[in-house]
Design an enzyme around this catalytic site. Structure first.
Site, short mmCIF file in Angstrom:
data_model
loop_
_atom_site.label_atom_id
_atom_site.label_comp_id
_atom_site.label_asym_id
_atom_site.label_seq_id
_atom_site.Cartn_x
_atom_site.Cartn_y
_atom_site.Cartn_z
N GLY A 143 -4.85 -9.09 3.93
CA GLY A 143 -5.50 -8.27 2.90
C GLY A 143 -4.83 -8.28 1.55
O GLY A 143 -4.87 -7.28 0.83
N HIS A 150 5.88 -0.66 -2.91
CA HIS A 150 5.29 0.00 -4.08
C HIS A 150 5.40 1.51 -4.01
O HIS A 150 4.71 2.23 -4.73
CB HIS A 150 3.82 -0.41 -4.23
CG HIS A 150 3.65 -1.82 -4.72
ND1 HIS A 150 2.43 -2.46 -4.73
CD2 HIS A 150 4.55 -2.71 -5.21
CE1 HIS A 150 2.59 -3.68 -5.21
NE2 HIS A 150 3.86 -3.86 -5.51
N ASN A 159 0.83 -1.21 0.00
CA ASN A 159 0.00 0.00 0.00
C ASN A 159 0.86 1.26 0.00
O ASN A 159 1.96 1.27 0.55
CB ASN A 159 -0.93 -0.01 1.21
CG ASN A 159 -1.85 -1.22 1.21
OD1 ASN A 159 -2.21 -1.73 0.15
ND2 ASN A 159 -2.23 -1.68 2.39
N CYS A 214 9.15 20.36 -10.19
CA CYS A 214 10.45 20.16 -9.55
C CYS A 214 11.06 21.51 -9.18
O CYS A 214 11.17 22.41 -10.03
CB CYS A 214 11.37 19.41 -10.50
SG CYS A 214 13.04 19.17 -9.84
#
Length: 236
Positions: free
Chosen positions: A179, A115, A98, A139
Site C-alpha cells: 500500500g 511518521h 501510517n 501542555c
C-alpha cells in the site's frame, strides 16, 4: 499469490513496509490520490511545522476532523493478516508510514512508526509528551497548545525510528511493501537498502511504483484480499 507466499516462506527474515493504501480499506483517506486529503486541503496551510507555529488552532481544526475518522476506523483483513504472519514467525517487523495505530490494534507487536503517531501530542516549548485524548490539548507543564505527535512537512523524521527502519531493511531477506507508492523519501529509499544488501523485494499496491521492475513479485490488488489469501496459503 503463490509466488509471494513462497518468498515469505523462503526469504527470511521478512520486514513489511506499509503505506496509506493498507488503511484506505479501513475507511481512512489517503493523501496523494485525486480524491485524497491533499486534494481538499492545502498541505502548506494545514500540515507544515511553520503553519502550526503560525496558527495552531487552525491546524488542530484539520486534525480534529481526522481524529473522528480514525476513532471510527477498525483494522481490516490486511492488518489482521500481517499480525497473524508475525505470530507465525514469518514477519519480523512492520515499518509503517501510517499514523493511525491500526497495526497495533490488529495485534502486531514490532511496529516502527516512521511518521509518528496520532495517539500522542508533543509540546514544542518544553518537549513534554502526552496521550492524545482531545483536539488542541494544552501542555500540562507549560500550558501552550501541543502539536500532534505526527511528522509535519518541514520536520525531520524521528532519528531512532529511521535508524531502526534502515537496519531492518538492510537485514531483511525480503522487504514486502504494502500500500505504498514509494514516492516519499527517505522511506521510499528502503527498498534500495534491501536490494543493495542482497535481499528480495515484493510489492502489493494498486498502481505502479518506481521499484516494480526490481521486485521479485508485484501484485496490483488490494492489501486486504492479497494478504488474507497469502496467509491462508501459509497456514496450509
Amino acid at each position: 499469490m503463490d509466488a509471494l507466499a513462497t518468498l515469505l516462506r523462503d526469504r527470511q527474515p521478512c520486514v513489511v513496509l506499509t503505506g496509506a493504501g493498507i488503511s484506505t480499506e479501513s475507511g481512512i483517506p489517503d493523501f496523494r490520490s485525486r480524491t485524497g486529503i491533499w486534494a481538499q486541503y492545502d498541505p502548506m496551510e494545514y500540515a507544515t511545522i511553520d503553519a502550526f507555529r503560525r496558527d495552531p488552532e487552525k491546524v488542530w481544526e484539520f486534525y480534529a476532523l481526522r481524529l473522528g475518522v480514525l476513532a471510527d476506523a477498525e483494522p481490516n483483513g490486511g492488518h489482521l493478516a500481517l499480525a497473524e504472519l508475525e505470530r507465525a514467525g514469518l514477519v519480523e517487523a512492520i515499518v509503517t508510514q501510517n499514523i493511525d495505530g491500526l497495526h497495533q490494534r490488529a495485534g502486531s507487536e514490532n511496529v516502527v512508526e516512521v511518521h509518528g503517531s496520532i495517539r500522542t501530542a508533543t509540546c514544542l516549548d518544553c518537549g513534554a509528551e502526552a496521550p492524545l485524548t482531545e483536539a488542541a490539548p494544552r501542555c500540562p507543564a507549560c500550558g501552550v497548545i501541543m502539536k500532534p505527535g505526527v511528522v509535519m512537512f518541514g520536520e525531520l523524521l524521528p532519528a531512532d525510528a529511521m535508524e531502526r527502519a534502515e537496519e531492518l531493511a538492510r537485514e531483511a531477506g525480503l522487504l514486502l511493501v504494502v500500500g505504498s507508492t514509494l514516492e516519499v523519501y527517505p522511506v521510499a529509499g528502503l527498498p534500495q537498502v534491501t536490494l543493495a544488501a542482497g535481499g528480495a523485494l515484493a510489492i502489493v499496491n494498486r498502481g505502479r511504483t518506481p521499484f516494480d521492475s526490481e521486485a521479485a513479485a508485484k501484485i496490483d490488488a488490494g492489501a486486504g484480499e492479497t494478504l488474507e489469501a497469502v496467509a491462508r496459503r501459509l497456514r496450509a
